[in-house]
Each structure stands twice: as structure tokens, then as C-alpha cells.
Enzyme design. Structure first.
Site, PDB file in Angstrom:
ATOM      1  CD  GLU A  13      -2.494   1.218   2.270  1.00  0.00           C
ATOM      2  OE1 GLU A  13      -3.644   1.971   2.600  1.00  0.00           O
ATOM      3  OE2 GLU A  13      -2.321   1.098   3.538  1.00  0.00           O
ATOM      4  CD1 TRP A  14       3.149   5.700  -1.293  1.00  0.00           C
ATOM      5  CD2 TRP A  14       2.662   6.248  -3.203  1.00  0.00           C
ATOM      6  NE1 TRP A  14       3.775   7.005  -1.462  1.00  0.00           N
ATOM      7  CE2 TRP A  14       3.430   7.188  -2.927  1.00  0.00           C
ATOM      8  CE3 TRP A  14       1.908   6.333  -4.627  1.00  0.00           C
ATOM      9  CZ2 TRP A  14       3.658   8.356  -3.521  1.00  0.00           C
ATOM     10  CZ3 TRP A  14       2.258   7.346  -5.308  1.00  0.00           C
ATOM     11  CH2 TRP A  14       2.957   8.712  -4.844  1.00  0.00           C
ATOM     12  NE  ARG A  15      -2.130   6.556   4.544  1.00  0.00           N
ATOM     13  CZ  ARG A  15      -2.222   6.927   5.865  1.00  0.00           C
ATOM     14  NH1 ARG A  15      -2.248   5.796   6.628  1.00  0.00           N
ATOM     15  NH2 ARG A  15      -2.166   8.092   6.602  1.00  0.00           N
ATOM     16  NE  ARG A  49      -7.217   5.887   5.149  1.00  0.00           N
ATOM     17  CZ  ARG A  49      -7.527   5.144   4.117  1.00  0.00           C
ATOM     18  NH1 ARG A  49      -8.487   5.833   3.431  1.00  0.00           N
ATOM     19  NH2 ARG A  49      -7.545   4.046   3.991  1.00  0.00           N
ATOM     20  CD  GLU A  53     -12.967   8.013   6.571  1.00  0.00           C
ATOM     21  OE1 GLU A  53     -12.641   7.065   7.195  1.00  0.00           O
ATOM     22  OE2 GLU A  53     -14.232   8.706   6.898  1.00  0.00           O
ATOM     23  CG  HIS A 110     -10.374   4.661   8.641  1.00  0.00           C
ATOM     24  ND1 HIS A 110     -10.664   4.782   7.218  1.00  0.00           N
ATOM     25  CD2 HIS A 110      -9.276   3.856   8.747  1.00  0.00           C
ATOM     26  CE1 HIS A 110      -9.769   4.043   6.565  1.00  0.00           C
ATOM     27  NE2 HIS A 110      -8.836   3.482   7.372  1.00  0.00           N
ATOM     28  CE  LYS A 137      -8.271  -0.386   6.054  1.00  0.00           C
ATOM     29  NZ  LYS A 137      -7.341   0.608   5.612  1.00  0.00           N
ATOM     30  NE  ARG A 180      -4.121  -2.722  13.788  1.00  0.00           N
ATOM     31  CZ  ARG A 180      -4.245  -2.004  12.415  1.00  0.00           C
ATOM     32  NH1 ARG A 180      -4.056  -2.723  11.350  1.00  0.00           N
ATOM     33  NH2 ARG A 180      -4.755  -0.876  12.695  1.00  0.00           N
ATOM     34  CB  SER A 199       0.447   3.890   8.092  1.00  0.00           C
ATOM     35  OG  SER A 199      -0.379   2.612   7.944  1.00  0.00           O
ATOM     36  CD  GLN A 203       0.100  -0.598   9.825  1.00  0.00           C
ATOM     37  OE1 GLN A 203       1.064   0.077   9.453  1.00  0.00           O
ATOM     38  NE2 GLN A 203      -1.106  -0.382   9.064  1.00  0.00           N
TER      39      GLN A 203
END
Length: 220
Positions: A13-15, A49, A53, A110, A137, A180, A199, A203
Site C-alpha cells: 500500500e502506498w499511503r 487517506r 479519516e 474509519h 473495509k 489484526r 501508519s 499496526q
């Protein structure tokens, strides 16, 4: 990218909200081209993001929509995160655009303050499916272990109602860690690990995550 590839991820995932030049669409597209080349066959999820959120960069909704359309059009990604809280008009524009270009849609919601009740969680996920999400999600913040039970119960209920449709659910923070690590036991189809720095609250590093998942897979 070399450090990421050494971790052998199933997906990256590229944030992009953490990228200083994220509002320069041409530079974002150039970066995506490089990421795509480096990742090879590893799928790439593009996520901007928004602050509401839990993200890092302020952006107006129309600019967000324009950015995601350009990213989708680049064909250098495999999945795109579209926020559930967008107006229905912009959400529909992006979902339809993604499907037109063969990009899978992760639709996300979120709650960083609390955990909605079971019925609300199921309702939000079901609405995402109705809106065209390939992977709905939801991430919530538990204020106690009881809230984690609510999230996991809702996940199990969704899996019973939509057995053929993948979903992603997680509880954040210290209480939510179990979701998780073992969310798939209850019906969640993906979880996120950190390469270097988390992130999102709770996590953990991808190596620790993979070790736990290996134990679960070997004994289930």
C-alpha cells in the site's frame, strides 16, 4: 523499495497522503510508474487517506476525486482506496472509473473515537458492497475489549450474509491487536503490517504479523 521487497509482501500500500508532492498529479504519476516498475508482480494499492479519516494531508473533495481519477487512469496500480464518506456523486464517479479501467476498489471507513454497534458495522459494510466495493473495509477504535467482540461478531455476521464477498475489518489500538492477528478466523480477508513505521494505531511489523499468521495457518 528494496527494503519493502526484502519483506516479501503479498501486496504493497502506498499511503500517498504522506508524499510531499501528492498534490502535483504529474509527480504522483511519475512516482507510480517507478513503483510499478520496482514491484513487478506484487500488487499495489494506492491510498490517499484524508485528514477526517486519519490521514496526513488536507485536500478538498474535488481535488481528491481528480487525483484518484488520474491515478486510476495511469494503470500503474492494481487497487485503489476510495473513502466511504465521499459524497455519493464523487464516490460513484470513482467506483465506475476504477471498474472501467480494471482496478479493484477498496472502500474504506474509519472511526478513531469509538466502535459502532454490530448492526451499524454490518450496515456500513453492506452499503459499501451495494456501492460497488470489491473489498469493503472498516476500521474502528475500541474503548475496551468488549468493543473488539462487537467488531469480530459483526465480521462473522457479514461473512455469513455475504460468503462469496471478501471484506476487511479491524479494531485499532492495543485492544484491537487480536483483530489484526486473527481477523481471518472471524471472516476478515486481509490485514495490514508495517514495513518500518506504523501508519495506523496498533499496526505491527510485517515480520511479526507473518509469524503469527503462519502459526494460525499451520494449525487450522
Amino acid at each position: 523499495m528494496n527494503a519493502v521487497k526484502e519483506l516479501v509482501p503479498d501486496m504493497v500500500e502506498w499511503r500517498a497522503d504522506k508524499y510531499n508532492e501528492v498534490k502535483n498529479i504529474e509527480k504522483v504519476k511519475m512516482m507510480l510508474s517507478q513503483l510499478d516498475e520496482q514491484l513487478g508482480r506484487i500488487p499495489l494499492l494506492f491510498t490517499f487517506r484524508t485528514i477526517k479519516e486519519g490521514g496526513d494531508t488536507e485536500i478538498k473533495e474535488n481535488a481528491y476525486t481528480d487525483l484518484l481519477q488520474a491515478v486510476i487512469e495511469s494503470n500503474n496500480i492494481d487497487l485503489v482506496d476510495i473513502e466511504y464518506t465521499l459524497t455519493k456523486e464523487n464516490r460513484n464517479i470513482l467506483v465506475n472509473y476504477a471498474k472501467k479501467h480494471g482496478i479493484f476498489v477498496v472502500m474504506s471507513s474509519h472511526d478513531f473515537k469509538s466502535t459502532p454497534n454490530e448492526g451499524s458495522i454490518v450496515s456500513i459494510l453492506a452499503e459499501m458492497i451495494d456501492a460497488g466495493a470489491d473489498l469493503p473495509k472498516i476500521a474502528v477504535m475500541p474503548n475496551g475489549i468488549e468493543d473488539v467482540f462487537i467488531l469480530l461478531q459483526a465480521t462473522n455476521l457479514m461473512k455469513k450474509k455475504y460468503p462469496a464477498h471478501p471484506i476487511i475489518t479491524m479494531a485499532m489500538g492495543k485492544y484491537g491487536l487480536i483483530s489484526r492477528l486473527a481477523g481471518e478466523v472471524f471472516g476478515s480477508d486481509a490485514t495490514f503490517g508495517a514495513g518500518r513505521k506504523a501508519s495506523a494505531p496498533g499496526q505491527i511489523h510485517v515480520a511479526d504479523l507473518r509469524a503469527v499468521l503462519k502459526v494460525i495457518h499451520q494449525n487450522s
